[in-house]
Design a protein around this motif. Structure first.
Motif, PDB file in Angstrom:
ATOM      1  N   ARG A   1      -2.618  -6.108  -0.951  1.00 35.79           N
ATOM      2  CA  ARG A   1      -2.900  -5.677  -2.319  1.00 35.79           C
ATOM      3  C   ARG A   1      -1.676  -5.002  -2.916  1.00 35.79           C
ATOM      4  O   ARG A   1      -1.089  -4.091  -2.317  1.00 35.79           O
ATOM      5  N   LEU A   2      -1.296  -5.448  -4.095  1.00 37.30           N
ATOM      6  CA  LEU A   2      -0.163  -4.918  -4.837  1.00 37.30           C
ATOM      7  C   LEU A   2      -0.674  -4.117  -6.038  1.00 37.30           C
ATOM      8  O   LEU A   2      -1.604  -4.540  -6.710  1.00 37.30           O
ATOM      9  N   HIS A   3      -0.034  -2.997  -6.302  1.00 34.52           N
ATOM     10  CA  HIS A   3      -0.335  -2.190  -7.483  1.00 34.52           C
ATOM     11  C   HIS A   3       0.933  -2.072  -8.314  1.00 34.52           C
ATOM     12  O   HIS A   3       2.026  -1.833  -7.780  1.00 34.52           O
ATOM     13  N   MET A   4       0.788  -2.218  -9.631  1.00 34.29           N
ATOM     14  CA  MET A   4       1.922  -2.063 -10.537  1.00 34.29           C
ATOM     15  C   MET A   4       1.469  -1.222 -11.726  1.00 34.29           C
ATOM     16  O   MET A   4       0.543  -1.605 -12.458  1.00 34.29           O
ATOM     17  N   ALA A   5       2.116  -0.063 -11.905  1.00 36.05           N
ATOM     18  CA  ALA A   5       1.751   0.821 -12.998  1.00 36.05           C
ATOM     19  C   ALA A   5       2.251   0.274 -14.317  1.00 36.05           C
ATOM     20  O   ALA A   5       3.270  -0.421 -14.384  1.00 36.05           O
ATOM     21  N   GLY A   6       1.522   0.590 -15.393  1.00 34.25           N
ATOM     22  CA  GLY A   6       1.911   0.162 -16.718  1.00 34.25           C
ATOM     23  C   GLY A   6       3.039   0.977 -17.305  1.00 34.25           C
ATOM     24  O   GLY A   6       3.509   1.920 -16.723  1.00 34.25           O
TER      25      GLY A   6
ATOM     26  N   GLU B   1       0.146  -9.665 -19.211  1.00 32.04           N
ATOM     27  CA  GLU B   1       0.400  -9.511 -20.640  1.00 32.04           C
ATOM     28  C   GLU B   1      -0.835  -8.967 -21.352  1.00 32.04           C
ATOM     29  O   GLU B   1      -0.742  -8.060 -22.181  1.00 32.04           O
ATOM     30  N   ARG B   2      -2.006  -9.514 -21.030  1.00 30.55           N
ATOM     31  CA  ARG B   2      -3.253  -9.027 -21.656  1.00 30.55           C
ATOM     32  C   ARG B   2      -3.504  -7.563 -21.306  1.00 30.55           C
ATOM     33  O   ARG B   2      -4.055  -6.807 -22.109  1.00 30.55           O
ATOM     34  N   ALA B   3      -3.119  -7.167 -20.108  1.00 26.75           N
ATOM     35  CA  ALA B   3      -3.347  -5.789 -19.664  1.00 26.75           C
ATOM     36  C   ALA B   3      -2.305  -4.824 -20.219  1.00 26.75           C
ATOM     37  O   ALA B   3      -2.421  -3.609 -20.023  1.00 26.75           O
ATOM     38  N   GLY B   4      -1.274  -5.345 -20.914  1.00 28.20           N
ATOM     39  CA  GLY B   4      -0.259  -4.487 -21.510  1.00 28.20           C
ATOM     40  C   GLY B   4       0.828  -4.044 -20.563  1.00 28.20           C
ATOM     41  O   GLY B   4       1.562  -3.086 -20.852  1.00 28.20           O
ATOM     42  N   LEU B   5       0.985  -4.744 -19.435  1.00 31.01           N
ATOM     43  CA  LEU B   5       2.058  -4.392 -18.508  1.00 31.01           C
ATOM     44  C   LEU B   5       3.405  -4.747 -19.141  1.00 31.01           C
ATOM     45  O   LEU B   5       3.567  -5.853 -19.659  1.00 31.01           O
TER      46      LEU B   5
ATOM     47  N   ALA C   1      -7.534   1.873 -13.535  1.00 28.20           N
ATOM     48  CA  ALA C   1      -7.019   2.972 -14.348  1.00 28.20           C
ATOM     49  C   ALA C   1      -5.533   3.181 -14.081  1.00 28.20           C
ATOM     50  O   ALA C   1      -5.128   3.532 -12.969  1.00 28.20           O
ATOM     51  N   GLY C   2      -4.707   2.915 -15.095  1.00 30.63           N
ATOM     52  CA  GLY C   2      -3.287   3.195 -15.000  1.00 30.63           C
ATOM     53  C   GLY C   2      -2.439   2.143 -14.334  1.00 30.63           C
ATOM     54  O   GLY C   2      -1.216   2.288 -14.282  1.00 30.63           O
ATOM     55  N   HIS C   3      -3.054   1.086 -13.793  1.00 31.51           N
ATOM     56  CA  HIS C   3      -2.225   0.079 -13.139  1.00 31.51           C
ATOM     57  C   HIS C   3      -2.944  -1.261 -13.064  1.00 31.51           C
ATOM     58  O   HIS C   3      -4.148  -1.361 -13.307  1.00 31.51           O
ATOM     59  N   LEU C   4      -2.165  -2.282 -12.729  1.00 35.34           N
ATOM     60  CA  LEU C   4      -2.695  -3.619 -12.489  1.00 35.34           C
ATOM     61  C   LEU C   4      -2.681  -3.855 -10.990  1.00 35.34           C
ATOM     62  O   LEU C   4      -1.711  -3.507 -10.302  1.00 35.34           O
ATOM     63  N   ALA C   5      -3.750  -4.435 -10.465  1.00 32.19           N
ATOM     64  CA  ALA C   5      -3.845  -4.727  -9.037  1.00 32.19           C
ATOM     65  C   ALA C   5      -3.893  -6.233  -8.838  1.00 32.19           C
ATOM     66  O   ALA C   5      -4.488  -6.965  -9.632  1.00 32.19           O
ATOM     67  N   CYS C   6      -3.266  -6.686  -7.776  1.00 36.76           N
ATOM     68  CA  CYS C   6      -3.245  -8.110  -7.443  1.00 36.76           C
ATOM     69  C   CYS C   6      -3.348  -8.224  -5.925  1.00 36.76           C
ATOM     70  O   CYS C   6      -2.592  -7.559  -5.204  1.00 36.76           O
ATOM     71  N   GLN C   7      -4.279  -9.024  -5.438  1.00 35.88           N
ATOM     72  CA  GLN C   7      -4.499  -9.156  -4.004  1.00 35.88           C
ATOM     73  C   GLN C   7      -4.366 -10.611  -3.571  1.00 35.88           C
ATOM     74  O   GLN C   7      -4.882 -11.513  -4.231  1.00 35.88           O
ATOM     75  N   VAL C   8      -3.667 -10.814  -2.457  1.00 35.72           N
ATOM     76  CA  VAL C   8      -3.528 -12.135  -1.852  1.00 35.72           C
ATOM     77  C   VAL C   8      -4.282 -12.111  -0.532  1.00 35.72           C
ATOM     78  O   VAL C   8      -3.980 -11.285   0.349  1.00 35.72           O
ATOM     79  N   ASP C   9      -5.266 -13.007  -0.399  1.00 40.04           N
ATOM     80  CA  ASP C   9      -6.066 -13.114   0.816  1.00 40.04           C
ATOM     81  C   ASP C   9      -5.842 -14.466   1.464  1.00 40.04           C
ATOM     82  O   ASP C   9      -5.783 -15.497   0.772  1.00 40.04           O
ATOM     83  N   ASP C  10      -5.712 -14.475   2.802  1.00 35.70           N
ATOM     84  CA  ASP C  10      -5.661 -15.739   3.524  1.00 35.70           C
ATOM     85  C   ASP C  10      -6.267 -15.536   4.910  1.00 35.70           C
ATOM     86  O   ASP C  10      -6.731 -14.432   5.232  1.00 35.70           O
ATOM     87  N   ASP C  11      -6.271 -16.599   5.721  1.00 35.19           N
ATOM     88  CA  ASP C  11      -6.907 -16.493   7.036  1.00 35.19           C
ATOM     89  C   ASP C  11      -5.891 -16.277   8.159  1.00 35.19           C
ATOM     90  O   ASP C  11      -6.196 -16.459   9.334  1.00 35.19           O
TER      91      ASP C  11
END
Length: 308
Positions: free
Chosen positions: A303-308, A209-213, A248-258
């Protein structure tokens, strides 16, 4: 004339005339044989190809690959397999152009892995998938990879076996490459149990929401992250980390585990209806604009990318 069960040629083209010659020949032959035909190519090539096929347009489904295949990981389950399932009992002939010059370096490993994995997923199926490559504007590395991921190449109008084609799963594994580092300013949520999922969802939603998605896109991203976090909790007892940041132009979200994601086809092939689980990464591929994975013994990063 008997046709092979599965044919996956790459088509090297140097100009629009060469592009249209190779693609229209493929479509006319498929239509004449009674195949179900799909053309999924980038918008710049879609319009002239559609115009050239106007006399058989009612027998062809057209799709803009920059939309349908924005995420390369979506193409096998959401485009190719979906089309084949919709025409069960018929041979399917598809033109799929997943690699175009504007594809970024971040997207490319997922594109090349996709091209390799087609050979494994469609082995034994009654299908043909023609993949055009711009031999002028694509760089040499990407053209070399085309020879590695296609058993047959068409160049100058001639079909020839590729001397560099090899085991598709091994080829796909070459593109299991490290991701760019998570930025130092990313928001980070650590998690270890299902009790943490609500906190993950609220954190990702608030950042989006803060990023304007847009709300619908934010909801899709939250759903994808939640599924990946659930997978981590189920299969890796140490839990994991979710990182979120704006680029630039998108929101990125990464899930890391072992954990170690050993199946290179994970997220690309829908599990059978009676199988429980196995749909989290598939859902992420269907919802997001790009999914990149780097896995190794002792750790997986998605890593997930979602454009605005």
């Amino acid at each position: 004339m008997m046709r092979a069960e599965f044919d996956h040629p790459g088509l090297l083209y140097r100009d629009l005339d060469e592009y249209l010659a190779g693609t229209t020949e493929f479509v006319y032959s498929a239509v004449a044989a009674g195949d179900a035909v799909l053309v999924a190519v980038p918008g710049g090539n879609l319009a002239p190809l559609r115009d050239s096929l106007a006399d058989v347009a009612d027998a062809v489904i057209f799709a803009d690959m920059t939309v349908a295949g924005r995420n390369p990981g979506r193409i096998i389950p959401g485009v190719l397999l979906a089309f084949a399932a919709a025409h069960a009992g018929r041979r399917v002939s598809i033109i799929g152009e997943p690699i175009w010059p504007e594809r970024s370096d971040v997207e490319y490993p997922a594109c090349a892995a996709h091209e390799a994995l087609i050979n494994s997923v469609f082995a034994g199926r009654d299908a043909a998938i023609l993949c055009p490559y711009d031999a002028v504007r694509l760089d040499d590395d990407r053209l070399r990879d085309a020879w590695r991921t296609h058993p047959v190449m068409i160049t100058g109008g001639d079909r020839r076996p590729s001397p560099w084609y090899t085991d598709p799963l091994a080829t796909a594994a070459r593109f299991n490459q490290p991701l760019p580092p998570v930025p130092a300013g990313a928001a980070v949520v650590r998690f270890a149990s299902v009790r943490d999922l609500a906190r993950i969802r609220s954190s990702v939603a608030a950042y989006a929401e803060r990023a304007g998605l847009p709300a619908a896109r934010a909801d899709d991203l939250v759903a994808a992250v939640n599924e990946l976090a659930e997978n981590t909790i189920l299969y890796t007892p140490a839990g994991g980390v979710v990182s979120v940041w704006a680029e630039a132009g998108h929101l990125a979200c990464q899930v890391d585990d072992d954990g170690h994601l050993a199946d290179v086809l994970a997220g690309r092939v829908p599990p059978a209806a009676h199988v429980e689980g196995g749909r989290g990464l598939l859902l992420a591929n269907l919802l997001c604009d790009l999914v990149r994975i780097h896995t190794r013994p002792g750790g997986t990063s998605i890593r997930l990318h979602m454009a605005g």
